[in-house]
Design a protein around this motif. Sequence first.
Motif, mmCIF file in Angstrom:
data_model
loop_
_atom_site.group_PDB
_atom_site.id
_atom_site.type_symbol
_atom_site.label_atom_id
_atom_site.label_comp_id
_atom_site.label_asym_id
_atom_site.label_seq_id
_atom_site.Cartn_x
_atom_site.Cartn_y
_atom_site.Cartn_z
ATOM 1 N N LEU A 68 0.555 -1.012 0.231
ATOM 2 C CA LEU A 68 -0.117 0.045 0.128
ATOM 3 C C LEU A 68 1.208 1.522 0.172
ATOM 4 C CD1 LEU A 68 -3.103 0.878 -0.336
ATOM 5 C CD2 LEU A 68 -3.119 0.497 2.827
ATOM 6 N N ILE A 69 1.843 1.390 0.707
ATOM 7 C CA ILE A 69 3.002 1.707 0.683
ATOM 8 C C ILE A 69 3.805 2.941 -0.729
ATOM 9 C CG2 ILE A 69 4.705 3.146 1.950
ATOM 10 C CD1 ILE A 69 2.309 3.126 3.765
ATOM 11 N N LEU A 70 4.362 1.388 -1.483
ATOM 12 C CA LEU A 70 4.455 2.021 -2.461
ATOM 13 C C LEU A 70 3.430 2.150 -3.196
ATOM 14 C CD1 LEU A 70 7.341 1.056 -4.325
ATOM 15 C CD2 LEU A 70 6.549 -1.318 -4.915
ATOM 16 N N ALA A 71 2.286 1.758 -3.415
ATOM 17 C CA ALA A 71 0.948 1.899 -4.128
ATOM 18 C C ALA A 71 1.210 3.331 -3.936
ATOM 19 C CB ALA A 71 -0.276 1.417 -4.395
ATOM 20 N N LEU A 72 0.828 4.233 -2.963
ATOM 21 C CA LEU A 72 0.961 5.789 -2.388
ATOM 22 C C LEU A 72 2.100 5.972 -2.925
ATOM 23 C CD1 LEU A 72 0.251 5.294 1.498
ATOM 24 C CD2 LEU A 72 -1.626 6.532 -0.325
ATOM 25 N N ALA A 73 2.864 5.701 -3.391
ATOM 26 C CA ALA A 73 3.914 6.338 -3.766
ATOM 27 C C ALA A 73 3.905 6.344 -4.872
ATOM 28 C CB ALA A 73 5.298 5.688 -3.143
ATOM 29 N N PHE A 74 3.538 5.475 -5.661
ATOM 30 C CA PHE A 74 3.642 6.085 -7.299
ATOM 31 C C PHE A 74 2.331 6.918 -7.596
ATOM 32 C CE2 PHE A 74 5.410 1.957 -8.121
ATOM 33 C CZ PHE A 74 6.332 2.130 -8.881
ATOM 34 N N VAL A 75 1.027 6.489 -7.091
ATOM 35 C CA VAL A 75 0.248 7.690 -6.685
ATOM 36 C C VAL A 75 0.315 8.641 -6.407
ATOM 37 C CG1 VAL A 75 -2.212 8.250 -6.008
ATOM 38 C CG2 VAL A 75 -1.523 5.582 -6.618
#
Lengths: 256, 307, 275
Positions: B154-161
């Motif tokens: 979720l954190i990595l996805a957050l960074a991408f978004v």
Amino acid sequence: MALIEIEDLEVTFGSGGRVVQALRNVSLSVCEEESFGIVGESGSGKSTVLRALCGLAPVTGGRMRIAGKAVPSPRDPEFYRRVQMVFQDPYASLHPRHTIDRVLSEPLAIHGFDRREQRVEQALDEVGLGAGFRFRYPHQLSGGQRQRVAIARALILEPSVILLDEPTSALDASIQAEVLNLLDRLRAERGLTYVLVSHDLAVVSHMCDRLVVMQSGEVVEHLTREALKDHVTKNDYTSNLLTASEGFTRDPAPQR
Amino acid sequence: MTADAPRQGLSEWLQSEQPASRRQARLGQAWRTWLAFTKNRLGMVGLGIVLLLVFVAIFADVIAPYDPVIGGDLRTLRLLPPSMDHLMGTDDLARDIFSRVIHGARLTLMVVALVAVIATPIGLLVGTTSGYFGGWLDIVLMRITDIFLAFPRLILALAFVAALGPGIENAIIAIAITSWPPYARLARAETLTIRNAEHIDAIRLQGASPARIIWGHVTPLCLSSVIIRVTLDMAGIILTAAGLGFLGLGAQPPQPEWGAMIAGGRRFLIDYWWVATMPGAAIFLVSLGFNLLGDGLRDVLDPKAAK
Amino acid sequence: MKPLLSVENLRIAFPSRQGPVEVVRGVSFNLGRERLGIVGESGSGKSQTGRALLGLTPVSGTATADRLEFDGVDLRNATAKQWRSLRGARMSMVMQDPKFSLNPVMTIGKQLMEAVKLHGGKSEARDKSLAMLEAVQIRDPDRVMAAYPHELSGGMGQRAMIAMMLVTEPDLLIADEPTSALDVTVQIEVLRILDNLVTQRGMSLIFISHDLKLVSTFCDRVLVMYAGRVVEELDASRMSEASHPYTRGLLNCLPTITGDSRPLPVLARDDAWLE
């Protein structure tokens, strides 16, 4: 002239701390249209000789020649058209998700052969299976039938040399007889050269004119079928093998 | 009786031990797999739920009684409890929650399908290549995989978004990029056991190229376990998408995305429970469906689990 | 004399898509203090017969018999407790591959001693285990006691397995292809050990194998199984007088070092043998 010449072959597995020398100074030569046997127990390196010839084992020394020419490394398509192999375990040597049709047509596609349909059907006929088996999956076949498919696969590129790695040791005795007869017939019909590896002296002496006995990575004796029949052997290990292959003897045999 | 006869014939044709053509062989194999799958009741329930999701997504316009985006009269239709007119009640903008949940199925299905289509091939390709060749290529590919695995998804996805900007498309890309590493690991592990099999040696001795071996021989054997894993992961992917939506980084209002709907309903959770609960129930149901389907598939496709 | 084990009309069936399939179809025999060989090819039901005698038929299968008696105990309705007191202590089994039958995370010594302790005799467990390892001609029993199964070669592992099965001094040993995974020279050594132990301790042995030659040289009496039935029963010494075409076919289809029959005679299967 010898078709296959192997001189001082060495194979070493592993690297760094744990090194296993699987073959040491193995030399042998196989004549054209001959059936040559390699006998040994597990760990003797008998299968490794075949695998080294095919490029499936790491060769660390020695020379291998086929028809006078050094075996290229990596092996080229011409090598594969000349030399093919039949594996020990018919349950492991066929892809579980491929139909027999695919197993047999793929080599034809790789090497760009024509008339693929006829060749597949002909190959199935020759190993005594018939076209009815063409679209079956391996799990629909018995062990003997699978081994016939493996033999058909080895033959379909029309090679001159077939390497047989314990082709019948996973089969029942009665099926073994059928497969051995099939191999015998195919060799006679097509003038094939066989190199047969087995732990079973009886199978090798039935199939081969000449043989070597291997023990822990080395060739310990060269023999002919006649010598084997008359129990003319200079080597202790070979005579041990001979006695053992005749079944159990109740009177205590001389302890080694 | 007349209707039964051809069916009997078809079933026999499919289960024939002597198929006469490539097509019959392949269909027969698929039929046998299907027969085995139908024996698993829970798997069938899962399949039913997933098919329901697909059906609802396709026919959302027909099924939904109201417009999912434009609400009704704000004075009289806000935050109504479930009733015959509004099966799941209405939200704070007087929109029918049932219609929004129905339309949300489309977004969910899109997320699931796109992630599967993007992440599975990447994982398979990286894993099989790495496992088949070994050596330095294996080391490099697996360390990259490790780096991706080390981040919480979720954190990595957050960074991408955060980098790409919020929106459902970017959320999908972010989830896909973060979800392939486990498939690569799995495919590599499978490949390591397959690559020494005699049938791989055999095809190598036919002179096949590595690409042919990986694509035609190794991948089909890895595929079933990866499919199982992807199916089981779908629940997690839906939840991640919902989580991103909940955090305001996924689908943007007024899109009827289930996670974003929960986020919207959070403010009224105590007084108007249905606003957040209904999309929550939809997420729960679909996740459960994928999990049951995955378990069912494992029983059929994975020979190790069968014995 | 009353036989140690008597089996009458043993049947074992497994369910399949086409209804139950019988893999053993009415096997009967009596066993005294002797070495009995059961020979057959794969699928003949020989292994399932052996397993059923120990109540080890897989859960999906069902074994029925008109009579299944071991030393006066009716095995058909034996309770779990009765089985526990029989298995290991009075009858035990050696399987084909020691790798799968030994616990990989326990030393050989621990597994051996556990077998002794389970059947009484806690104090002398270690001595007994060491003596047993010596009896199976393991030259360095102390080292083997401390070793894990994967550290042993195939022959050593199978000897340890035999030691484990015999340490409780059972009356009946069922050996299911005990030497098929071994090299021929090792195979003969292991068989010699087995033979000595059986003779010295007056044990009964059921030796299950696919190898007719081996069985006929090792056992006193041989049952030949085909498709779940015993097609022939004869003394091992009179193997050459076998009358059933299946037995004869099996004998003839083996290649020999001395003979030179080519092509090899092939076994022609006859549907009448199934009856």
